[in-house]
Motif scaffolding. Structure first.
Motif, PDB file in Angstrom:
ATOM      1  N   ILE A  99      15.128 -33.394  47.372  1.00 17.54           N
ATOM      2  CA  ILE A  99      15.612 -33.512  45.991  1.00 17.54           C
ATOM      3  C   ILE A  99      15.033 -34.773  45.367  1.00 17.54           C
ATOM      4  O   ILE A  99      14.982 -35.827  45.997  1.00 17.54           O
ATOM      5  N   ARG A 100      14.584 -34.653  44.130  1.00 20.18           N
ATOM      6  CA  ARG A 100      14.174 -35.824  43.348  1.00 20.18           C
ATOM      7  C   ARG A 100      14.972 -35.853  42.047  1.00 20.18           C
ATOM      8  O   ARG A 100      15.414 -34.810  41.556  1.00 20.18           O
ATOM      9  N   SER A 101      15.144 -37.036  41.549  1.00 20.58           N
ATOM     10  CA  SER A 101      15.955 -37.207  40.335  1.00 20.58           C
ATOM     11  C   SER A 101      15.113 -37.820  39.228  1.00 20.58           C
ATOM     12  O   SER A 101      14.152 -38.561  39.487  1.00 20.58           O
ATOM     13  N   LYS A 102      15.492 -37.536  37.985  1.00 13.69           N
ATOM     14  CA  LYS A 102      14.860 -38.120  36.807  1.00 13.69           C
ATOM     15  C   LYS A 102      15.908 -38.209  35.706  1.00 13.69           C
ATOM     16  O   LYS A 102      17.056 -37.793  35.892  1.00 13.69           O
ATOM     17  N   PHE A 114      18.548 -33.431  38.560  1.00 12.97           N
ATOM     18  CA  PHE A 114      18.107 -33.284  39.952  1.00 12.97           C
ATOM     19  C   PHE A 114      17.237 -32.045  40.072  1.00 12.97           C
ATOM     20  O   PHE A 114      17.549 -30.996  39.498  1.00 12.97           O
ATOM     21  N   GLU A 115      16.159 -32.172  40.866  1.00 14.61           N
ATOM     22  CA  GLU A 115      15.250 -31.048  41.093  1.00 14.61           C
ATOM     23  C   GLU A 115      14.984 -30.929  42.591  1.00 14.61           C
ATOM     24  O   GLU A 115      14.824 -31.937  43.291  1.00 14.61           O
ATOM     25  N   SER A 116      14.924 -29.705  43.072  1.00 16.69           N
ATOM     26  CA  SER A 116      14.598 -29.454  44.482  1.00 16.69           C
ATOM     27  C   SER A 116      13.130 -29.068  44.602  1.00 16.69           C
ATOM     28  O   SER A 116      12.569 -28.424  43.720  1.00 16.69           O
ATOM     29  N   PHE A 117      12.516 -29.485  45.725  1.00 14.08           N
ATOM     30  CA  PHE A 117      11.107 -29.144  45.965  1.00 14.08           C
ATOM     31  C   PHE A 117      10.885 -29.055  47.478  1.00 14.08           C
ATOM     32  O   PHE A 117      11.638 -29.630  48.277  1.00 14.08           O
ATOM     33  N   GLU A 118       9.839 -28.328  47.867  1.00 13.31           N
ATOM     34  CA  GLU A 118       9.511 -28.158  49.288  1.00 13.31           C
ATOM     35  C   GLU A 118       8.510 -29.206  49.728  1.00 13.31           C
ATOM     36  O   GLU A 118       7.519 -29.460  49.045  1.00 13.31           O
ATOM     37  N   GLU A 148      18.940 -24.236  46.074  1.00 11.66           N
ATOM     38  CA  GLU A 148      18.402 -24.505  44.736  1.00 11.66           C
ATOM     39  C   GLU A 148      19.498 -24.402  43.676  1.00 11.66           C
ATOM     40  O   GLU A 148      19.571 -25.223  42.754  1.00 11.66           O
ATOM     41  N   LEU A 149      20.368 -23.387  43.811  1.00  9.66           N
ATOM     42  CA  LEU A 149      21.463 -23.246  42.853  1.00  9.66           C
ATOM     43  C   LEU A 149      22.457 -24.403  42.966  1.00  9.66           C
ATOM     44  O   LEU A 149      22.982 -24.888  41.954  1.00  9.66           O
ATOM     45  N   LEU A 150      22.730 -24.862  44.199  1.00  8.96           N
ATOM     46  CA  LEU A 150      23.634 -25.999  44.386  1.00  8.96           C
ATOM     47  C   LEU A 150      23.072 -27.260  43.741  1.00  8.96           C
ATOM     48  O   LEU A 150      23.807 -28.034  43.127  1.00  8.96           O
ATOM     49  N   VAL A 151      21.762 -27.461  43.870  1.00  8.97           N
ATOM     50  CA  VAL A 151      21.127 -28.629  43.243  1.00  8.97           C
ATOM     51  C   VAL A 151      21.214 -28.523  41.724  1.00  8.97           C
ATOM     52  O   VAL A 151      21.536 -29.504  41.029  1.00  8.97           O
ATOM     53  N   ASP A 152      20.947 -27.327  41.201  1.00 11.00           N
ATOM     54  CA  ASP A 152      21.053 -27.133  39.745  1.00 11.00           C
ATOM     55  C   ASP A 152      22.486 -27.367  39.264  1.00 11.00           C
ATOM     56  O   ASP A 152      22.702 -28.000  38.214  1.00 11.00           O
ATOM     57  N   LEU A 153      23.450 -26.878  40.031  1.00  5.85           N
ATOM     58  CA  LEU A 153      24.855 -27.051  39.649  1.00  5.85           C
ATOM     59  C   LEU A 153      25.251 -28.530  39.696  1.00  5.85           C
ATOM     60  O   LEU A 153      25.970 -29.012  38.804  1.00  5.85           O
ATOM     61  N   ALA A 154      24.781 -29.250  40.715  1.00  7.90           N
ATOM     62  CA  ALA A 154      25.072 -30.690  40.791  1.00  7.90           C
ATOM     63  C   ALA A 154      24.468 -31.440  39.618  1.00  7.90           C
ATOM     64  O   ALA A 154      25.090 -32.342  39.043  1.00  7.90           O
ATOM     65  N   SER A 155      23.238 -31.049  39.242  1.00  3.57           N
ATOM     66  CA  SER A 155      22.592 -31.691  38.097  1.00  3.57           C
ATOM     67  C   SER A 155      23.359 -31.422  36.809  1.00  3.57           C
ATOM     68  O   SER A 155      23.595 -32.330  36.003  1.00  3.57           O
ATOM     69  N   LEU A 156      23.791 -30.170  36.624  1.00  6.10           N
ATOM     70  CA  LEU A 156      24.532 -29.806  35.413  1.00  6.10           C
ATOM     71  C   LEU A 156      25.876 -30.523  35.352  1.00  6.10           C
ATOM     72  O   LEU A 156      26.284 -31.009  34.297  1.00  6.10           O
TER      73      LEU A 156
END
Length: 253
Positions: A99-102, A114-118, A148-156
């Motif tokens: 996960i990276r953040s911006k 937050f964004e997830s990447f491989e 990926e959905l968990l990361v998106d939900l955490a970001s939101l």
């Protein structure tokens, strides 16, 4: 005495004019700030409602995705003939999905994203070739989608909490400027204007009284001259000197 009164009156007028100019500037600044803050609050509320809608949508989708992931895990365990969790955990050295953040700027407010990447390759690409290979591949896809959905939900949700605090603070500031600061400046400005009007009326009355006294003094002097002329004790007047003569009347506008 009259000169001293005139100086004091002019000084008061000058002070009130300066105070009026300063208060007009403050009132204009407060009105402009209120307008800008209101636009900011509207932009933040629009983004707030958008994020809220995405959170509801993501949570609804998360239920289906987690259900599919849990079902695919049961299928993989059944197809592989046992529990493979311990073998996977013992061989994992680093995470492949990271996960990276911006920061996303919305009307001057920084929102965390937050964004997830491989990172790297799948170390268990050949796992399950002997038994249950298809179920294992399906398991990986479903859990990857769930992460990926968990990361998106955490970001939101992080953006939602930040926006909620900023919107409340901005609305409090807008209400304070609209209902406290601007009315206070308007009342102060109205008081200064009323004081200026009163000073102008007093100055007009003072000049009028001075003019009346000068007129009375001239009338008295003319009567005395007329009496002396009649008695033959006064010579004819010489021509008036416009430079030396200081008996000009005050002009009222």
């Amino acid at each position: 005495m009259a000169s001293s009164c005139a100086t004091d009156s002019q000084l008061l007028l000058s002070q009130h004019f300066r105070a009026q100019t300063m208060m007009k500037g403050r009132l204009s600044g407060a009105q402009k700030g209120h307008s800008l803050l209101k636009k900011k609050a509207e932009a933040l509320q629009m983004r707030f409602r958008n994020i809220l809608g995405k959170i509801i949508e993501t949570k609804t989708l998360m239920g289906d995705v987690m259900k599919d992931a849990a079902f695919s895990l049961a299928e993989a365990k059944f197809a592989s003939g046992g529990d493979f969790n311990q073998s996977v955990l013992q061989n994992v050295t680093k995470a492949r999905i990271k996960i990276r953040s911006k920061m996303d700027n919305v009307a001057g407010t920084n929102l965390p994203v937050f964004e997830s990447f491989e990172d790297g390759v799948d170390q268990y690409e050949l796992t399950g070739l002997s038994r249950g290979g298809q179920q294992m591949a399906k398991l990986k896809i479903n859990y990857k989608r769930a992460i990926e959905l968990l990361v998106d939900l955490a970001s939101l949700q992080a953006s939602f909490v930040t926006l909620d605090n900023v919107v409340k603070l901005t609305n409090r500031r807008v209400n304070a400027i609209e209902h406290v600061i601007i009315p206070r400046y308007e009342r102060t400005l109205a008081y200064i204007i009323s004081e200026l009007d009163e000073l102008e009326r007093e100055e007009f009355y003072r000049l009028k009284k001075i003019q009346e006294k000068k007129k009375q003094a001239r009338d008295k002097a003319e009567k005395e001259k007329a009496a002396l002329k009649a008695a033959g004790q006064l010579k004819e007047e010489e021509g008036r000197n416009m430079i030396v003569d200081d008996n000009d009347e005050d002009l009222l506008f």
